[in-house]
Design an enzyme around this catalytic site. Structure first.
Site, mmCIF file in Angstrom:
data_model
loop_
_atom_site.group_PDB
_atom_site.id
_atom_site.type_symbol
_atom_site.label_atom_id
_atom_site.label_comp_id
_atom_site.label_asym_id
_atom_site.label_seq_id
_atom_site.Cartn_x
_atom_site.Cartn_y
_atom_site.Cartn_z
ATOM 1 C CB CYS A 75 -28.257 -16.402 1.087
ATOM 2 S SG CYS A 75 -28.309 -15.372 -0.410
ATOM 3 C CG HIS A 113 -31.814 -13.326 1.747
ATOM 4 N ND1 HIS A 113 -30.645 -13.974 2.079
ATOM 5 C CD2 HIS A 113 -32.713 -13.627 2.730
ATOM 6 C CE1 HIS A 113 -30.824 -14.627 3.218
ATOM 7 N NE2 HIS A 113 -32.064 -14.432 3.624
ATOM 8 C CG ASP A 128 -33.497 -16.281 6.414
ATOM 9 O OD1 ASP A 128 -32.639 -16.528 5.539
ATOM 10 O OD2 ASP A 128 -33.714 -15.139 6.843
#
Length: 284
Positions: A75, A113, A128
């Site tokens: 991420c 994250h 995302d």
């Protein structure tokens, strides 16, 4: 220079990598196209960690790995690259950080994250691109909103967090036969330095799930494929799941065929050796 080094991004190379036309304007349609193309073109992987190398987050290193090489990232790499592209294209955005919960108590999970909130025409959207399992497109940041994206279903919720923070906690849930809370986040802006701190924990801590075994994902419109140690799992939007075990010696071929990841011959040999050793230790 912008905070996310957008001026240093090879934008044309990035757009070619994800299959988007050069020079799109900063509109909602562009954001949707970028998000969908990024998540379905650049895989999620932790192989540098497994091979015993660090994960630098400077844009030059991320470009070399995610754009110039047949590789992917996790991420912090994905969002750093995506933020540079957003900055270069003129979007208004705020990088944030969330806690992966998967149904567990969010207060016991570290904030590791990376996510982005992008504002277009006064409306905020959650992006995302670095989770490895969608969503395909941005989701409007609005309590109770549900999104069905080619059969993949997501839901956003919010609640006050008065006991710990004077703020609102947002949750993104995904439907897997039932609704499962995937991660939780607040809207505190993050900087590249903040991400470097989280990256250090995730890539080095023995408590991190990414330091113990290979974990690779490829997300597409019609399927989500995961390599988790010795298991390859394919999920489809209709809920069907196919799982198979793989030998350590098969990993380089599987990475190339199922995830579009090509390792050097030395890295492929090292990965096979390390994974075979891990499995042998786990069996004793």
């Amino acid at each position: 220079m912008g905070l996310w080094s957008g001026d240093d991004l090879d934008l044309s190379a990035y757009l070619r990598r994800i299959g988007v036309a050069d020079g799109p304007p900063p509109t909602l349609d562009t954001l949707r196209a970028l998000h969908r193309a990024h998540t379905t073109s650049i895989p999620f992987e932790n192989l540098e960690i497994i091979l015993g190398r660090g994960l630098p987050l400077d844009l030059a290193s991320v470009q070399t790995k995610l754009i110039d090489s047949p590789r992917g990232g996790y991420c912090f790499e994905h969002v750093g690259l995506f933020a540079a592209a957003l900055e270069r294209l003129g979007f208004t955005f705020t990088p944030i950080i969330g806690r992966i919960t998967l149904g567990a108590d969010w207060t016991g999970r570290p904030a590791t994250h990376a996510l982005v909130i992008v504002e277009v025409d006064g409306v905020r959207h959650l992006c995302d691109v670095g989770f490895g399992r969608g969503p395909l497109e941005p989701i409007e940041l609005r309590d109770g909103v549900e999104a069905d994206q080619d059969g993949w279903r997501f839901r956003l919720g919010s609640s006050p967090v008065g006991d710990l923070f004077d703020t609102t906690r947002w949750t993104l849930s995904q439907f897997d036969g039932e609704w499962v809370e995937r991660h939780s986040f607040v809207l505190t802006p993050q900087t590249p330095t903040d991400y470097r701190v989280g990256n250090h924990f995730v890539s080095t801590s023995p408590r991190s799930p990414f330091v113990t075994r290979p974990f690779v994902q490829r997300f597409a419109v019609d399927e989500h494929v995961t390599l988790d140690g010795d298991t390859v799992t394919t999920r489809r939007p209709d809920g069907s799941i196919l799982t198979r075990n793989v030998a350590a010696e098969e990993l380089p071929a599987i990475l190339a065929e199922s995830f579009a990841i090509s390792l050097t011959s030395d890295d492929a040999a090292s990965l096979v050796t390390l994974e075979a050793s891990r499995r042998a230790s786990a069996a004793t």
